[in-house]
Design a protein around this motif. Sequence first.
Motif, PDB file in Angstrom:
ATOM      1  N   LEU A 129      41.393  13.271 -23.284  1.00  0.00           N
ATOM      2  CA  LEU A 129      41.221  11.960 -24.205  1.00  0.00           C
ATOM      3  C   LEU A 129      39.755  11.665 -24.382  1.00  0.00           C
ATOM      4  O   LEU A 129      39.410  11.507 -25.603  1.00  0.00           O
ATOM      5  N   TYR A 130      38.979  11.631 -23.478  1.00  0.00           N
ATOM      6  CA  TYR A 130      37.713  11.396 -23.401  1.00  0.00           C
ATOM      7  C   TYR A 130      36.947  12.149 -24.024  1.00  0.00           C
ATOM      8  O   TYR A 130      35.851  12.023 -25.035  1.00  0.00           O
ATOM      9  N   LEU A 131      37.148  13.674 -23.970  1.00  0.00           N
ATOM     10  CA  LEU A 131      36.596  14.656 -24.687  1.00  0.00           C
ATOM     11  C   LEU A 131      36.706  14.825 -26.316  1.00  0.00           C
ATOM     12  O   LEU A 131      36.184  15.313 -27.157  1.00  0.00           O
ATOM     13  N   THR A 132      38.179  14.582 -26.533  1.00  0.00           N
ATOM     14  CA  THR A 132      38.957  14.772 -27.931  1.00  0.00           C
ATOM     15  C   THR A 132      38.633  13.426 -28.923  1.00  0.00           C
ATOM     16  O   THR A 132      38.173  13.589 -29.987  1.00  0.00           O
ATOM     17  N   PHE A 133      38.617  12.319 -28.272  1.00  0.00           N
ATOM     18  CA  PHE A 133      38.493  11.120 -29.089  1.00  0.00           C
ATOM     19  C   PHE A 133      37.235  10.261 -28.568  1.00  0.00           C
ATOM     20  O   PHE A 133      37.331   9.203 -28.413  1.00  0.00           O
ATOM     21  N   LYS A 134      35.999  11.009 -28.941  1.00  0.00           N
ATOM     22  CA  LYS A 134      34.784  10.249 -28.641  1.00  0.00           C
ATOM     23  C   LYS A 134      34.486   9.340 -29.342  1.00  0.00           C
ATOM     24  O   LYS A 134      33.514   8.174 -29.180  1.00  0.00           O
ATOM     25  N   ASP A 135      34.779   9.187 -30.780  1.00  0.00           N
ATOM     26  CA  ASP A 135      34.505   8.321 -31.577  1.00  0.00           C
ATOM     27  C   ASP A 135      35.681   6.814 -31.535  1.00  0.00           C
ATOM     28  O   ASP A 135      35.251   5.916 -32.178  1.00  0.00           O
ATOM     29  N   LYS A 169      36.662   3.697 -29.626  1.00  0.00           N
ATOM     30  CA  LYS A 169      35.999   2.983 -28.562  1.00  0.00           C
ATOM     31  C   LYS A 169      36.934   2.630 -27.418  1.00  0.00           C
ATOM     32  O   LYS A 169      36.809   2.836 -26.351  1.00  0.00           O
ATOM     33  N   TRP A 170      38.112   2.282 -27.960  1.00  0.00           N
ATOM     34  CA  TRP A 170      39.139   1.696 -26.972  1.00  0.00           C
ATOM     35  C   TRP A 170      39.735   2.881 -26.281  1.00  0.00           C
ATOM     36  O   TRP A 170      40.313   2.590 -25.212  1.00  0.00           O
ATOM     37  N   LEU A 171      39.963   3.925 -26.846  1.00  0.00           N
ATOM     38  CA  LEU A 171      40.725   4.959 -26.301  1.00  0.00           C
ATOM     39  C   LEU A 171      39.454   5.761 -25.218  1.00  0.00           C
ATOM     40  O   LEU A 171      40.000   6.112 -24.226  1.00  0.00           O
ATOM     41  N   LEU A 172      38.310   5.638 -25.496  1.00  0.00           N
ATOM     42  CA  LEU A 172      37.458   6.025 -24.423  1.00  0.00           C
ATOM     43  C   LEU A 172      37.354   4.708 -23.215  1.00  0.00           C
ATOM     44  O   LEU A 172      37.343   5.566 -22.078  1.00  0.00           O
ATOM     45  N   LEU A 173      37.359   3.763 -23.489  1.00  0.00           N
ATOM     46  CA  LEU A 173      37.621   2.669 -22.402  1.00  0.00           C
ATOM     47  C   LEU A 173      39.212   3.029 -21.640  1.00  0.00           C
ATOM     48  O   LEU A 173      38.675   3.122 -20.502  1.00  0.00           O
ATOM     49  N   LEU A 174      39.871   3.527 -22.373  1.00  0.00           N
ATOM     50  CA  LEU A 174      40.893   3.508 -21.661  1.00  0.00           C
ATOM     51  C   LEU A 174      41.099   4.963 -21.018  1.00  0.00           C
ATOM     52  O   LEU A 174      41.606   4.881 -19.760  1.00  0.00           O
ATOM     53  N   SER A 175      40.360   5.881 -21.287  1.00  0.00           N
ATOM     54  CA  SER A 175      40.315   7.346 -20.659  1.00  0.00           C
ATOM     55  C   SER A 175      39.364   7.027 -19.340  1.00  0.00           C
ATOM     56  O   SER A 175      39.790   7.778 -18.382  1.00  0.00           O
TER      57      SER A 175
END
Length: 532
Positions: free
Chosen positions: A54-60, A62-68
Motif C-alpha cells: 500500500l505504501y509503495l502503490t498509493f504514495k499520493d 495521505k490517509w492511506l500512507l498513514l494507515l500503511s
Amino acid sequence: MDNVNIVYILLILSIVIVLYFLLLVAKIRQKKQIHYAVLSMTASILIWNIAVFLYLTFKDIKWLLLLSERLYLLGAILVSISVLFSGLIFAHTKIKFTWKHGLLLVVPMISIVVLFTNQTHHLFYTTFSLIPSEQDYGIYFTIHTIYSYLCIGAGMVYFGVFSIKNHGVFSTQPLLIVSGITLSLIIDAVSTFKIFNWSTAIENIVFAVTISLFILAMLKFDFLNVIPVALQTVVDLISDIYVVVNEDFEIIDYNKAFLNGFVGVARKVDVNEVIRKNYDDDDGSKLIGFLDEAVHKQKKMSFEISRFVGGCTIYYMVEITPIFSSGNHIGTIILKKDITEYKSNLKKVMQLNERLQALATKDWLTQSYNRYFFDERLQQEIDRVHRLQACSQDSDRRVNHFGLIMFDIDSFKAYNDNNGHLAGDELLQTIVTIVKEILHPTDILYRYGGEEFAVICCQTSEKEIKRVAEKIRQTVETYDFKFQDKQPGGNLTVSVGAVYCSTTNMKKDDLIKSADNNLYLAKSSGKNKVVF
C-alpha cells in the motif's frame, strides 16, 4: 526493468505466497494450538507485506500512507511474539496458558497503544520511511526492537533445541523452520541497524522465502499435521531404564529412570563402574559379562536379573543391543524393564490355574479326585498297559498290569439319618484321610459318587492288589469313628470289590462293571468283606 519494479513484483509475489500458506493452514479442520500460533505469525507477516504494498502503490493518498505506516509496524510487533509462541508450542506440543504467558503479551500491547497514539508523542517514530537512512524512530522503538529480537531469538532456541534432541523424522521440520526464520532475522537486522540502505520491502520478500520453507515443511514433512514430540521428553517419561554407551562403554545418554535408580550416573563415566557400584559382585559380574558377550558376538541379548532394594527383591528384564556400522562397534543400547509386578501376577495366575485344575479334577468335599478325572485316568492306564504289553515279550512283569478297587461305606444312610448330614460329610473326609495313608505313592484315590470310592493301583501285581483291598477294609474296621456305636453291629465298616487287569482286550466300562459287581457281592453277602 529497473530495480524498483523487480522489488515491487517480488513483493506482490511474496503476498501471494504468504496468503496461500495462510489459507493452507486455515482450511485444516481440527486445529490445535500450533495451528493457531502459525496462523497468527502468517497473518502478521501478511499485514506487514500488505502495508509495504500500500505504501509503495498509493504514495499520493495521505490517509492511506498513514494507515500503511501503522499496519507496517503493527505487523512487526505481532510477528515477533507469534514466532515465540510458535516455537514454544512446537517444542512442547501443547502449553497450558498461564499468567506467565500473559506477561509476554504486556510489551506488545503497550507497543500497539504507543503506535496508534504516536502522533501525540512520537515515541515510536518521528519520520517513517522504507529506506533505513531516511527513518527517524523514537526512544520506545528501541524498547520494541530489543523485545522483538528477544522473542524471535527465544522462538528460534525452542525450534533449535527441539532439533538437537530429535534425530528422527521430525527433525527436518524444525530445521526448515529455523533456517527460514534465521534468514529473515538476518535481513531484518541488516535493515533495522541500517547496515545496508536498501528498501525494507526486501525484508518482506525474504519473509516470503521463510513462508515457502514453511510450505515445504508442511507438504513434504507433515508439518502441523503430525505434532512433534521431543525424543528426550519421551524417553524421560518411560519408566523403563534406558542407557546408551559408546564403543569404550562410556555413558553418552540416559533417561531419568536410570538417573533416579542408580548412584554415580554421569556422562563419560564407564558404565561398568556404575554397575559395580549398584549391584553385588555376582549380579554385577553377570551383567558386565552379558554386555561384553553381546558386543563380542554382535547380537542382541535378553536376560533376567534381580536386585535387592528396600527389603524386597526387584526383578528386571535386561536387553542389550550392540550398534555396529560397517562392521565397527560404535555403541550399545541397554534397556532394563521392571518385571516384578509381571512375575508376581504370573505367580498368581499359576496359583489360580492350580486352583482351577483342582476344582476341575477334585471332589470339593473330600479333596480326593472326582469321577471325571477317574474316567480319564482309568482309560490312560488301560491304554498304557495295552501299549506295554504289545511291545513287551514278558507279559508277567508287574508294570504291565494294574488293579481297580471300589469300596462303599456300609449302612451310610443310617449314619446320616442318626447323626445328620454334617456328620456324614465329616465321615467321608475322615475315610479319605485314613485310606490315603495306607496306599502306595502310585495308587490314586477317587470319590466315585456318594459314599462310594475307587482306587486305581498302578503297576501293581495281583497279590498286592488283594493285600491293598484287604488293608482298606481292615483300616476302616479298626478305626475309631464318631458315632460308630450307633451303626448296625456297633461298628462302621466298608465293603470292597476289586479286579485285576492283565489282558490286552479289557475295556474301561467292563472293568468298572466287574469291580462294581464284586462290590455288590461283598455287600449282599454280609458286608465288611473283600470280593476279588
